[in-house]
Design an enzyme around this catalytic site. Structure first.
Site, PDB file in Angstrom:
ATOM      1  N   ASP A   1       0.798  -1.220   0.000  1.00 54.65           N
ATOM      2  CA  ASP A   1       0.000   0.000   0.000  1.00 54.65           C
ATOM      3  C   ASP A   1       0.834   1.275   0.000  1.00 54.65           C
ATOM      4  OD1 ASP A   1      -2.343  -1.485   0.064  1.00 54.65           O
ATOM      5  OD2 ASP A   1      -2.327  -1.580   2.259  1.00 54.65           O
ATOM      6  N   THR A   2       2.162   1.141   0.050  1.00 55.58           N
ATOM      7  CA  THR A   2       3.034   2.316   0.119  1.00 55.58           C
ATOM      8  C   THR A   2       3.984   2.312  -1.072  1.00 55.58           C
ATOM      9  OG1 THR A   2       4.805   1.243   1.362  1.00 55.58           O
ATOM     10  CG2 THR A   2       2.955   2.148   2.646  1.00 55.58           C
TER      11      THR A   2
ATOM     12  N   HIS B   1       7.028   2.020  -1.012  1.00 57.80           N
ATOM     13  CA  HIS B   1       8.212   1.219  -0.679  1.00 57.80           C
ATOM     14  C   HIS B   1       8.576   0.259  -1.828  1.00 57.80           C
ATOM     15  CE1 HIS B   1      11.021  -0.913   1.929  1.00 57.80           C
ATOM     16  NE2 HIS B   1      10.451  -2.048   1.573  1.00 57.80           N
TER      17      HIS B   1
END
Length: 164
Positions: free
Chosen positions: A94-95, A97
């Protein structure tokens, strides 16, 4: 998706040079271990099937995919391997990253290929979800580890053929 058009484990064994005299390093990420161990098993089995000896395969772990480049560099500098296969799995979350890790690993492995006189093979899955990773680590799309091993053998052979 390109992988859906090709099975990662499909190759003509007659087109692959013997790996009998070659030495390989395999760096495996501990993150997503179910996937990375399957990738390792594919690479290892393919190297053995194509003539590599067990004694000429060095396996080392790193904590995550981002650390693959440092682990691969250590193998290049501190052993006498002919090629390093980098195996990892980064699954979209969800990020952002995911984007940073994928970009860093891709650029890092590319840089190693330019800095060292041996090939570094990109065997890192970058998938949207766990199922896509499973499908590419011995599932319906084959095993990226197999593909990495064949690539390593062919690249070492290419280098050796240029020396002749």
């Amino acid at each position: 998706m390109a992988t859906s058009l090709k099975n990662l484990s499909d190759y003509n064994i007659e087109d692959v040079p013997s790996a009998e005299s070659m030495k390989f390093g395999i760096v495996v990420s501990e993150w997503n271990t179910e996937i990375t161990e399957a990738l390792y098993n594919g690479a290892y089995d393919t190297l053995i099937k194509n003539g590599a000896s067990k004694e000429n395969i060095i396996k080392k772990y790193v904590p995550g995919s981002f650390e693959l480049t440092a682990g691969a560099k250590y193998l290049a500098e501190l052993t006498d391997v002919d090629a390093v296969i980098c195996l990892g799995c980064v699954i979209q979350g969800d990020t952002p990253h995911f984007d940073y890790v994928c970009s860093g690993v891709t650029q890092g492995i590319t840089q190693l290929n330019l800095q060292y006189p041996i090939p570094f093979i990109f065997g890192v899955l970058t998938t949207s979800d766990q199922q896509q990773a499973i499908d590419r680590a011995g599932g319906k799309h084959g095993n990226k580890g197999d593909e990495g091993a064949i690539t390593a053998i062919k690249m070492v052979h290419m280098k050796e053929s240029l020396k002749a």
